[in-house]
Design an enzyme around this catalytic site. Structure first.
Site, PDB file in Angstrom:
ATOM      1  N   LYS A  13       0.836  -1.219   0.000  1.00  0.00           N
ATOM      2  CA  LYS A  13       0.000   0.000   0.000  1.00  0.00           C
ATOM      3  C   LYS A  13       0.865   1.261   0.000  1.00  0.00           C
ATOM      4  CE  LYS A  13      -1.971  -1.051   3.947  1.00  0.00           C
ATOM      5  NZ  LYS A  13      -1.299  -2.328   4.202  1.00  0.00           N
ATOM      6  N   ARG A  88      -9.822   1.027   8.497  1.00  0.00           N
ATOM      7  CA  ARG A  88      -9.432  -0.352   8.774  1.00  0.00           C
ATOM      8  C   ARG A  88     -10.453  -1.072   9.635  1.00  0.00           C
ATOM      9  NH1 ARG A  88      -3.462   0.567   8.426  1.00  0.00           N
ATOM     10  NH2 ARG A  88      -2.469  -1.385   8.898  1.00  0.00           N
ATOM     11  N   ARG A 127      11.845  -5.688   4.753  1.00  0.00           N
ATOM     12  CA  ARG A 127      11.572  -4.239   4.645  1.00  0.00           C
ATOM     13  C   ARG A 127      12.548  -3.433   5.508  1.00  0.00           C
ATOM     14  NH1 ARG A 127       5.729  -1.651   5.473  1.00  0.00           N
ATOM     15  NH2 ARG A 127       5.750  -2.953   7.326  1.00  0.00           N
ATOM     16  N   ARG A 159      11.390  -2.129  10.969  1.00  0.00           N
ATOM     17  CA  ARG A 159      10.290  -1.704  11.851  1.00  0.00           C
ATOM     18  C   ARG A 159      10.063  -2.709  12.968  1.00  0.00           C
ATOM     19  NH1 ARG A 159       5.141   0.193   8.354  1.00  0.00           N
ATOM     20  NH2 ARG A 159       4.082  -1.167   9.826  1.00  0.00           N
ATOM     21  N   ARG A 170      -0.849  -8.931  13.155  1.00  0.00           N
ATOM     22  CA  ARG A 170      -1.400  -7.877  12.274  1.00  0.00           C
ATOM     23  C   ARG A 170      -2.291  -8.494  11.195  1.00  0.00           C
ATOM     24  NH1 ARG A 170       4.056  -5.417  10.541  1.00  0.00           N
ATOM     25  NH2 ARG A 170       2.881  -4.176   9.052  1.00  0.00           N
TER      26      ARG A 170
HETATM   27  P1  AP5 Z   1       4.877  -1.482   1.847  1.00  0.00           P
HETATM   28  O1  AP5 Z   1       4.553  -0.678   0.642  1.00  0.00           O
HETATM   29  O2  AP5 Z   1       5.606  -0.838   2.954  1.00  0.00           O
HETATM   30  O3  AP5 Z   1       3.548  -2.235   2.366  1.00  0.00           O
HETATM   31  P2  AP5 Z   1       2.309  -1.711   3.191  1.00  0.00           P
HETATM   32  O4  AP5 Z   1       1.110  -2.434   2.672  1.00  0.00           O
HETATM   33  O5  AP5 Z   1       2.275  -0.219   3.198  1.00  0.00           O
HETATM   34  O6  AP5 Z   1       2.703  -2.299   4.587  1.00  0.00           O
HETATM   35  P3  AP5 Z   1       2.502  -1.776   6.071  1.00  0.00           P
HETATM   36  O7  AP5 Z   1       3.122  -2.832   6.925  1.00  0.00           O
HETATM   37  O8  AP5 Z   1       3.014  -0.375   6.238  1.00  0.00           O
HETATM   38  O9  AP5 Z   1       1.001  -1.826   6.241  1.00  0.00           O
HETATM   39  P4  AP5 Z   1       0.297  -2.001   7.554  1.00  0.00           P
HETATM   40  O10 AP5 Z   1      -1.063  -1.774   7.067  1.00  0.00           O
HETATM   41  O11 AP5 Z   1       0.460  -3.234   8.309  1.00  0.00           O
HETATM   42  O12 AP5 Z   1       1.044  -0.953   8.485  1.00  0.00           O
HETATM   43  P5  AP5 Z   1       0.739   0.556   8.816  1.00  0.00           P
HETATM   44  O13 AP5 Z   1       2.016   1.270   8.825  1.00  0.00           O
HETATM   45  O14 AP5 Z   1      -0.385   1.076   7.998  1.00  0.00           O
HETATM   46  O15 AP5 Z   1       5.685  -2.764   1.326  1.00  0.00           O
HETATM   47  C1  AP5 Z   1       6.182  -3.729   2.232  1.00  0.00           C
HETATM   48  C2  AP5 Z   1       7.566  -4.213   1.788  1.00  0.00           C
HETATM   49  O16 AP5 Z   1       7.447  -4.947   0.575  1.00  0.00           O
HETATM   50  C3  AP5 Z   1       8.550  -3.058   1.485  1.00  0.00           C
HETATM   51  O17 AP5 Z   1       9.828  -3.495   1.844  1.00  0.00           O
HETATM   52  C4  AP5 Z   1       8.447  -2.877  -0.045  1.00  0.00           C
HETATM   53  O18 AP5 Z   1       9.657  -2.397  -0.593  1.00  0.00           O
HETATM   54  C5  AP5 Z   1       8.128  -4.284  -0.508  1.00  0.00           C
HETATM   55  N1  AP5 Z   1       7.175  -4.338  -1.607  1.00  0.00           N
HETATM   56  C6  AP5 Z   1       6.100  -3.516  -1.828  1.00  0.00           C
HETATM   57  N2  AP5 Z   1       5.429  -3.920  -2.921  1.00  0.00           N
HETATM   58  C7  AP5 Z   1       6.080  -5.036  -3.381  1.00  0.00           C
HETATM   59  C8  AP5 Z   1       5.860  -5.916  -4.492  1.00  0.00           C
HETATM   60  N3  AP5 Z   1       4.832  -5.770  -5.342  1.00  0.00           N
HETATM   61  N4  AP5 Z   1       6.723  -6.942  -4.660  1.00  0.00           N
HETATM   62  C9  AP5 Z   1       7.760  -7.127  -3.812  1.00  0.00           C
HETATM   63  N5  AP5 Z   1       8.025  -6.328  -2.753  1.00  0.00           N
HETATM   64  C10 AP5 Z   1       7.183  -5.293  -2.545  1.00  0.00           C
HETATM   65  O19 AP5 Z   1       0.176   0.411  10.309  1.00  0.00           O
HETATM   66  C11 AP5 Z   1       1.021   0.037  11.375  1.00  0.00           C
HETATM   67  C12 AP5 Z   1       0.206  -0.034  12.655  1.00  0.00           C
HETATM   68  O20 AP5 Z   1      -0.372   1.278  12.946  1.00  0.00           O
HETATM   69  C13 AP5 Z   1      -1.009  -0.974  12.625  1.00  0.00           C
HETATM   70  O21 AP5 Z   1      -0.639  -2.300  12.934  1.00  0.00           O
HETATM   71  C14 AP5 Z   1      -1.912  -0.335  13.693  1.00  0.00           C
HETATM   72  O22 AP5 Z   1      -1.469  -0.676  14.987  1.00  0.00           O
HETATM   73  C15 AP5 Z   1      -1.682   1.154  13.488  1.00  0.00           C
HETATM   74  N6  AP5 Z   1      -2.642   1.710  12.522  1.00  0.00           N
HETATM   75  C16 AP5 Z   1      -2.383   2.210  11.296  1.00  0.00           C
HETATM   76  N7  AP5 Z   1      -3.518   2.612  10.692  1.00  0.00           N
HETATM   77  C17 AP5 Z   1      -4.518   2.354  11.558  1.00  0.00           C
HETATM   78  C18 AP5 Z   1      -5.929   2.512  11.489  1.00  0.00           C
HETATM   79  N8  AP5 Z   1      -6.544   3.015  10.401  1.00  0.00           N
HETATM   80  N9  AP5 Z   1      -6.664   2.134  12.578  1.00  0.00           N
HETATM   81  C19 AP5 Z   1      -6.081   1.663  13.685  1.00  0.00           C
HETATM   82  N10 AP5 Z   1      -4.754   1.447  13.801  1.00  0.00           N
HETATM   83  C20 AP5 Z   1      -3.975   1.796  12.735  1.00  0.00           C
END
Ligand code: AP5
Length: 215
Positions: A13, A88, A127, A159, A170
């Site tokens: 994402k 979410r 990552r 991270r 997660r």
């Molecule tokens: P990346 O693009 O970083 O993936 P992502 O989907 O953004 O992953 P996140 O882990 O950031 O999502 P998340 O939803 O768990 O965490 P968030 O930070 O939102 O890609 C991942 C890796 O793969 C990278 O190394 C990239 O280079 C590689 N990659 C990407 N695309 C690829 C491809 N096609 N092929 C190969 N490699 C690829 O949330 C973290 C925490 O915050 C949550 O657990 C929660 O506690 C809190 N939080 C955040 N939002 C909310 C909400 N709305 N409500 C409540 N709590 C929340």
């Protein structure tokens, strides 16, 4: 363009959001990044968020909705936005609908990146991120100089919620709380489920083609 990006942890994402934000000239708003900044700044929201993030759980809806509401009041969203990782939960989705109704605008599309679980774990383990917000992967998207951010030169880090145990939690949270959000948008006719299992270039192509079909 007003867009939501859904998908399990590490589905790509953030990678797509940053790319699309440049392409469309609109901000990418990541609730995860907002919370990580609050944790670093040791604000009251950051202290609450850390407790949940470290366990792979969702930060409570009231805290999250308030943070997004505040962010969507900024003038830079006038021409659109990309929400990465919000909503979410069903409560967050209905809150977003209300916020947008009040502003007399609506979402154009919700993209859900579909990726099998084994790939998600591999992406999490490899990552590396920077405090400036940039994201890399040790093999799929390495920085030019190992361990250093291409954009600002700072040291990259893994991270703390990218361990196998927290990623599993997660994912569980995603299935339980976020999968129903897909149904919410499917019923509105604005959900597109896309294959995110290929390379970054492949996913980018899939996303671009889907968006071109909309216009
Ligand atoms: P990346 O693009 O970083 O993936 P992502 O989907 O953004 O992953 P996140 O882990 O950031 O999502 P998340 O939803 O768990 O965490 P968030 O930070 O939102 O890609 C991942 C890796 O793969 C990278 O190394 C990239 O280079 C590689 N990659 C990407 N695309 C690829 C491809 N096609 N092929 C190969 N490699 C690829 O949330 C973290 C925490 O915050 C949550 O657990 C929660 O506690 C809190 N939080 C955040 N939002 C909310 C909400 N709305 N409500 C409540 N709590 C929340």
């Amino acid at each position: 363009m007003r867009m939501v990006l859904l998908g399990p942890p590490n589905s790509g994402k953030g990678t797509q959001a940053v790319r699309l934000a440049k392409r469309y000239g609109i901000p990418a708003i990541s609730t995860g990044d907002m919370f990580r900044q609050a944790v670093r700044a040791r604000t009251p929201v950051g202290r609450t968020a850390k407790e949940y993030m470290d366990q792979g759980l969702l930060v409570p809806d009231d805290v999250t909705i308030e943070a997004v509401k505040e962010r969507l009041r900024k003038p830079d969203i006038r021409d659109g936005f990309i929400l990465d990782g919000f909503p979410r939960s069903l409560e967050q989705a209905t809150a977003l609908t209300a916020i947008l109704q009040e502003a007399e605008v609506r979402l154009d599309v919700v993209l859900s990146l579909e990726v099998p679980e084994d790939l998600l774990v591999k992406r999490a383990i490899g990552r590396r991120v920077c405090k400036c917000g940039a994201t890399y992967h040790v093999t799929n998207d390495p920085p030019k100089v190992e361990g250093k951010c291409d954009t600002c030169g700072q040291q990259l880090f893994h991270r703390r919620d990218d361990t196998a145990e927290v990623v599993a939690e997660r994912l569980k949270t995603y299935v339980e709380k976020t999968e129903p959000v897909k149904e919410y948008y499917r019923r509105q006719g604005i959900l597109l489920e896309l294959d995110g299992s290929g390379s970054i270039e492949h996913s980018s192509g899939v996303v671009d083609r889907a968006l071109e079909m909309l216009s």
